[in-house]
Design a protein around this motif. Structure first.
Motif, PDB file in Angstrom:
ATOM      1  N   LEU A  69      33.777  31.003  39.851  1.00 31.33           N
ATOM      2  CA  LEU A  69      34.877  30.714  38.933  1.00 31.33           C
ATOM      3  C   LEU A  69      34.814  31.638  37.719  1.00 31.33           C
ATOM      4  CD1 LEU A  69      34.922  26.816  38.990  1.00 31.33           C
ATOM      5  CD2 LEU A  69      36.508  28.370  40.077  1.00 31.33           C
ATOM      6  N   ALA A  70      33.592  31.943  37.256  1.00 28.56           N
ATOM      7  CA  ALA A  70      33.450  32.814  36.091  1.00 28.56           C
ATOM      8  C   ALA A  70      33.963  34.219  36.418  1.00 28.56           C
ATOM      9  CB  ALA A  70      31.997  32.862  35.645  1.00 28.56           C
ATOM     10  N   TYR A  71      33.603  34.738  37.615  1.00 31.90           N
ATOM     11  CA  TYR A  71      34.112  36.065  37.976  1.00 31.90           C
ATOM     12  C   TYR A  71      35.618  36.036  38.178  1.00 31.90           C
ATOM     13  CZ  TYR A  71      29.788  38.635  38.288  1.00 31.90           C
ATOM     14  OH  TYR A  71      28.652  39.301  37.961  1.00 31.90           O
ATOM     15  N   SER A  72      36.126  34.905  38.648  1.00 33.05           N
ATOM     16  CA  SER A  72      37.577  34.790  38.780  1.00 33.05           C
ATOM     17  C   SER A  72      38.239  34.882  37.403  1.00 33.05           C
ATOM     18  CB  SER A  72      37.903  33.483  39.487  1.00 33.05           C
ATOM     19  OG  SER A  72      39.168  33.043  39.162  1.00 33.05           O
ATOM     20  N   SER A  73      37.554  34.369  36.352  1.00 35.42           N
ATOM     21  CA  SER A  73      38.097  34.509  34.997  1.00 35.42           C
ATOM     22  C   SER A  73      38.196  35.974  34.604  1.00 35.42           C
ATOM     23  CB  SER A  73      37.209  33.801  33.982  1.00 35.42           C
ATOM     24  OG  SER A  73      37.404  32.428  34.033  1.00 35.42           O
ATOM     25  N   VAL A  74      37.181  36.772  35.003  1.00 38.54           N
ATOM     26  CA  VAL A  74      37.235  38.210  34.704  1.00 38.54           C
ATOM     27  C   VAL A  74      38.500  38.806  35.301  1.00 38.54           C
ATOM     28  CG1 VAL A  74      36.104  40.423  35.087  1.00 38.54           C
ATOM     29  CG2 VAL A  74      34.733  38.409  34.593  1.00 38.54           C
ATOM     30  N   ALA A  75      38.794  38.419  36.559  1.00 37.66           N
ATOM     31  CA  ALA A  75      39.992  38.940  37.210  1.00 37.66           C
ATOM     32  C   ALA A  75      41.244  38.479  36.490  1.00 37.66           C
ATOM     33  CB  ALA A  75      40.023  38.485  38.666  1.00 37.66           C
ATOM     34  N   GLN A  76      41.235  37.222  36.049  1.00 41.34           N
ATOM     35  CA  GLN A  76      42.442  36.674  35.422  1.00 41.34           C
ATOM     36  C   GLN A  76      42.684  37.315  34.056  1.00 41.34           C
ATOM     37  OE1 GLN A  76      44.610  34.409  36.767  1.00 41.34           O
ATOM     38  NE2 GLN A  76      43.501  34.660  38.667  1.00 41.34           N
ATOM     39  N   VAL A  77      41.592  37.629  33.334  1.00 43.09           N
ATOM     40  CA  VAL A  77      41.766  38.338  32.059  1.00 43.09           C
ATOM     41  C   VAL A  77      42.397  39.711  32.327  1.00 43.09           C
ATOM     42  CG1 VAL A  77      40.498  39.467  30.201  1.00 43.09           C
ATOM     43  CG2 VAL A  77      39.993  37.127  30.781  1.00 43.09           C
ATOM     44  N   GLY A  78      42.054  40.298  33.486  1.00 42.11           N
ATOM     45  CA  GLY A  78      42.669  41.558  33.875  1.00 42.11           C
ATOM     46  C   GLY A  78      44.182  41.458  33.958  1.00 42.11           C
ATOM     47  N   TYR A  79      44.700  40.344  34.464  1.00 37.73           N
ATOM     48  CA  TYR A  79      46.159  40.157  34.526  1.00 37.73           C
ATOM     49  C   TYR A  79      46.763  40.251  33.131  1.00 37.73           C
ATOM     50  CZ  TYR A  79      46.257  38.287  39.300  1.00 37.73           C
ATOM     51  OH  TYR A  79      46.175  38.136  40.643  1.00 37.73           O
ATOM     52  N   ILE A  80      46.070  39.598  32.152  1.00 37.48           N
ATOM     53  CA  ILE A  80      46.604  39.602  30.786  1.00 37.48           C
ATOM     54  C   ILE A  80      46.685  41.038  30.274  1.00 37.48           C
ATOM     55  CG2 ILE A  80      46.256  38.799  28.445  1.00 37.48           C
ATOM     56  CD1 ILE A  80      44.704  36.473  29.480  1.00 37.48           C
ATOM     57  N   TYR A  81      45.597  41.803  30.483  1.00 39.41           N
ATOM     58  CA  TYR A  81      45.582  43.153  29.931  1.00 39.41           C
ATOM     59  C   TYR A  81      46.524  44.077  30.679  1.00 39.41           C
ATOM     60  CZ  TYR A  81      42.077  42.380  26.424  1.00 39.41           C
ATOM     61  OH  TYR A  81      41.439  41.951  25.296  1.00 39.41           O
ATOM     62  N   ALA A  82      46.705  43.830  31.984  1.00 31.63           N
ATOM     63  CA  ALA A  82      47.685  44.633  32.714  1.00 31.63           C
ATOM     64  C   ALA A  82      49.062  44.420  32.107  1.00 31.63           C
ATOM     65  CB  ALA A  82      47.673  44.255  34.187  1.00 31.63           C
ATOM     66  N   GLY A  83      49.380  43.162  31.753  1.00 33.94           N
ATOM     67  CA  GLY A  83      50.663  42.884  31.113  1.00 33.94           C
ATOM     68  C   GLY A  83      50.772  43.570  29.765  1.00 33.94           C
ATOM     69  N   LEU A  84      49.673  43.536  28.986  1.00 37.50           N
ATOM     70  CA  LEU A  84      49.680  44.153  27.657  1.00 37.50           C
ATOM     71  C   LEU A  84      49.920  45.654  27.743  1.00 37.50           C
ATOM     72  CD1 LEU A  84      46.710  42.662  25.611  1.00 37.50           C
ATOM     73  CD2 LEU A  84      49.125  42.239  25.373  1.00 37.50           C
ATOM     74  N   GLY A  85      49.353  46.270  28.794  1.00 34.81           N
ATOM     75  CA  GLY A  85      49.451  47.721  28.903  1.00 34.81           C
ATOM     76  C   GLY A  85      50.717  48.177  29.587  1.00 34.81           C
ATOM     77  N   MET A  86      51.635  47.257  29.822  1.00 31.98           N
ATOM     78  CA  MET A  86      52.826  47.597  30.620  1.00 31.98           C
ATOM     79  C   MET A  86      53.860  48.399  29.832  1.00 31.98           C
ATOM     80  SD  MET A  86      53.253  46.541  33.757  1.00 31.98           S
ATOM     81  CE  MET A  86      53.144  44.832  34.190  1.00 31.98           C
ATOM     82  N   HIS A  87      53.694  48.512  28.513  1.00 35.86           N
ATOM     83  CA  HIS A  87      54.654  49.271  27.690  1.00 35.86           C
ATOM     84  C   HIS A  87      56.008  48.629  27.637  1.00 35.86           C
ATOM     85  CE1 HIS A  87      52.652  53.462  27.828  1.00 35.86           C
ATOM     86  NE2 HIS A  87      51.939  52.539  27.240  1.00 35.86           N
ATOM     87  N   SER A  88      56.132  47.353  27.844  1.00 35.99           N
ATOM     88  CA  SER A  88      57.472  46.778  27.783  1.00 35.99           C
ATOM     89  C   SER A  88      57.383  45.338  27.308  1.00 35.99           C
ATOM     90  CB  SER A  88      58.148  46.822  29.141  1.00 35.99           C
ATOM     91  OG  SER A  88      57.441  46.011  30.038  1.00 35.99           O
ATOM     92  N   GLU A  89      58.536  44.876  26.856  1.00 39.42           N
ATOM     93  CA  GLU A  89      58.658  43.482  26.420  1.00 39.42           C
ATOM     94  C   GLU A  89      58.289  42.542  27.565  1.00 39.42           C
ATOM     95  OE1 GLU A  89      60.645  41.322  23.023  1.00 39.42           O
ATOM     96  OE2 GLU A  89      59.929  43.339  23.308  1.00 39.42           O
ATOM     97  N   ALA A  90      58.790  42.856  28.771  1.00 37.26           N
ATOM     98  CA  ALA A  90      58.553  41.978  29.915  1.00 37.26           C
ATOM     99  C   ALA A  90      57.054  41.873  30.218  1.00 37.26           C
ATOM    100  CB  ALA A  90      59.310  42.490  31.127  1.00 37.26           C
TER     101      ALA A  90
END
Lengths: 127, 496
Positions: B312-333
């Motif tokens: 579950l802890a490693y799954s959190s690492v993956a899920q934090v990745g989703y957040i940062y992928a969204g942040l780095g998307m260069h767009s409002e969406a």
């Protein structure tokens, strides 16, 4: 290149502050001895405070304490950076205390200060 | 000024006070005080949320009525209120879901300190959500660090001590970089309030001076907060800390603490620099790349784990990745997707950790995959909750995780071609990987086994927490449109 050097010498406080920060940062990250890590943490924070204090001081001006009702701001330095340094010192003292307490407990349990060895012993204990 | 406008300030300050009182009470008294106060903060945050949605705007609350350059401020809008409501709710449910573990795991006579730390943590999370001042953000980041490390440490064993030390050292490196960023930014702009800095930064950026320092500052902020929120290459401290702590601590650390730092980063991106500068400085490219790497590598590492809580802890690492992928998307969406993911993961992962705590109860305290065989039959509530959580993580429609993946995909389609291709591929791969490690666990917990402890009498607080978590997860999936709209509106108000 000469211009860069000149900038470094003109702002020698800031340059020194960044060097101290770097020393502290690498010590905290790389050193295996927990006590040296804590010293590194304090180096790192001191570097930042030196930077702030250097930025906050303006040569030839007075400490911002009003005497005789003279409230002309151009005679005083900005008091905020000093305030920030004090706040930062409080934070760094409490974090250091926490880390020292943690180190005491680790030493009581494992009789060593080497973080790698402690990790190894703890993993062995768990398995 | 209306009464409801004071609530954010009250939640921050009185949570600190509540922590002080918990320190002098006995375990049971501290538990009652802390839970009642948290319930009250939840009600107040909800009132603020309704107020901001009704007035469709945000407001600035001046501390001590000092005006802009001197006074300290907190800023309240729909997004902040939504986060505060969700976080206080999740905090209550995580505590209830692991309550008997807290009393069993803490050293005798120190249980009240657990609730002290929880109160301090809640206070700092509220402050990180609401603050409009960078230095205040730094101070509360440090309070957050100390409180969360103490939450790991209160279950006393060699492993938790080591995990706490490593967690604390990495966190301190992160806050050092964050502080250096603030100090250099203060040196350039001479301001600490976000709006004033934003104004100065725009002026400086327009002249083209200081372009290198600005890049460096954004880098310091991003790396510092990424270390603290366990973005992929800096995640090494997370699995030990989250898997060795008691069930409630794991839930709180994974669900809330990681997100507090990301919220600060989003605020800095939006309200200090503005998206335009962030995009032109190209720092977000790195965040995007590491986010995508985290999505894949976190899941691959989770596949290899033999221990449920480590998985579950490693799954959190993956899920934090989703957040940062969204942040780095260069767009409002992309930003909307990041915020939705913060909320979705905050309500899903604590449920999984509390369910894992339930499995450990009926499996003699063990958490390895082989020990928990059949645990879902012995503890049906935990089994159901784990199934819901796992389906949400995989991204089945009508669960919270699906909403994230949908908004992330929408954000990717609106972005440039390379990002779209990378994101969509990563989403597919990570979904498959998620399924590969969650589905076998579901089969495992529901298969027949001879061993294991007898079924326990269901505890009321645990059953309540699990059912509310499941209901929240499903309603998140069903009312996703309203939620995304609220988040989008909140982000629009952020930019102003």
């Amino acid at each position: 290149m000469p211009e860069l050097l000149k900038n470094l010498f003109d702002n020698y406080y800031e340059a020194a502050a960044v060097v101290i920060f770097g020393i502290g940062f690498t010590t905290l990250l790389m050193h295996r001895n927990l006590l040296k890590k804590i010293i590194g943490l304090n180096f790192m924070d001191s570097g930042i405070y030196l930077f702030l204090a250097a930025k906050g001081y303006i040569a030839g001006r007075l400490a911002p304490i009003v005497v005789d009702g003279d409230i002309d701001p151009s005679r005083y330095v900005n008091p905020i950076p000093t305030g920030l340094v004090l706040t930062g010192i409080v934070v760094s003292v409490s974090v250091t205390a926490f880390l020292l307490a943690l180190t005491c407990r680790l030493y009581d349990k494992f009789h060593t200060l080497d973080i790698d060895e402690i990790t190894y012993l703890a993993r062995k204990e768990r398995d | 000024m209306e009464l409801v406008q004071n609530f954010p300030f009250i939640t921050i300050v009185f949570s600190l006070t509540c922590g002080v009182f918990c320190a002098v009470l006995h375990g049971k008294g501290a538990k009652r005080l802390c839970l009642s106060w948290l319930t009250l903060t939840f009600a107040m945050s909800l009132a603020v949320l309704i107020y901001t949605l009704k007035t469709d705007g945000s407001y600035i609350y001046r501390m001590g009525k000092w005006n802009a350059p001197w006074g300290n401020e907190i800023r309240v809008g729909p997004l902040e209120a939504l986060m505060a409501t969700a976080f206080s709710g999740v905090m209550i449910l995580s505590l209830l879901g692991g309550m008997h573990h807290i009393f069993a795991d803490c050293e005798p006579g120190k249980t009240n300190l657990y609730f002290t730390m929880v109160s301090l943590l809640m206070s700092s999370l509220f402050a990180l959500i609401y603050t409009n001042d960078l230095f205040t953000a730094y101070v509360f980041v440090e309070i957050n660090t100390i409180a969360s490390c103490a939450l790991v440490m209160l279950k006393s064993s060699g492993m938790t001590l080591v995990a706490t030390t490593r967690y604390l050292i990495m966190s301190l490196l992160g806050s050092g970089l964050f502080l250096l960023g603030i100090v250099i930014l203060y040196g350039i702009t001479g301001e600490l309030l976000m709006e004033s800095i934003a104004q100065k930064v725009q002026e400086i950026f327009a002249t083209g001076e200081y372009s290198l320092p600005l890049t460096v500052i954004i880098g310091f902020f991003s790396v510092g907060l990424a270390v603290k929120s366990a973005l992929f290459p800096f995640h090494s401290w997370l699995p030990d800390a989250h898997s060795s702590a008691t069930a409630s601590s794991s839930a709180i650390l994974s669900g809330l603490v990681l997100k507090g730092y990301v919220i600060v980063l989003i605020k800095i991106f939006y309200r200090v620099f503005g998206l335009g500068i962030i995009v032109s400085e190209r720092v977000s490219n790195f965040l995007f790349a590491f986010g995508i790497l985290a999505m894949i590598c976190g899941s691959v590492a989770a596949l290899r784990q033999k221990d449920l809580k480590r998985m579950l802890a490693y799954s959190s690492v993956a899920q934090v990745g989703y957040i940062y992928a969204g942040l780095g998307m260069h767009s409002e969406a992309g930003m909307v997707a990041a915020c939705v993911q913060i909320l979705a993961h905050a309500i899903t992962k604590p449920m999984l950790f509390c369910a894992a705590g339930g499995f450990m109860d009926v499996s003699g305290g063990h958490k390895s995959m082989s020990a928990i065989t059949g645990a879902g039959r012995r503890d049906p509530i935990a089994g159901a909750a784990f199934t819901v959580g796992a389906m949400s993580m995989i991204g089945i429609p009508f669960f919270a995780g699906f909403v994230t993946k949908l908004t992330l995909a929408e954000g990717a389609v609106g972005s440039d071609d390379i990002r779209m291709a990378i994101t969509l591929t990563a989403l597919v791969v990570s979904t498959v990987l998620n399924a590969m490690y969650y589905v076998p666990v579901i089969f495992n917990i529901f298969s027949r086994s001879d061993g294991g402890a007898k079924a326990l009498r269901p505890r009321a607080d645990y059953a309540f927490s699990m059912s509310v978590f499941m209901a929240a997860n499903v309603s998140f999936g069903v009312f996703s449109q309203q939620l995304t709209d609220a988040v989008r509106r909140g982000l629009e108000l952020f930019g102003m």
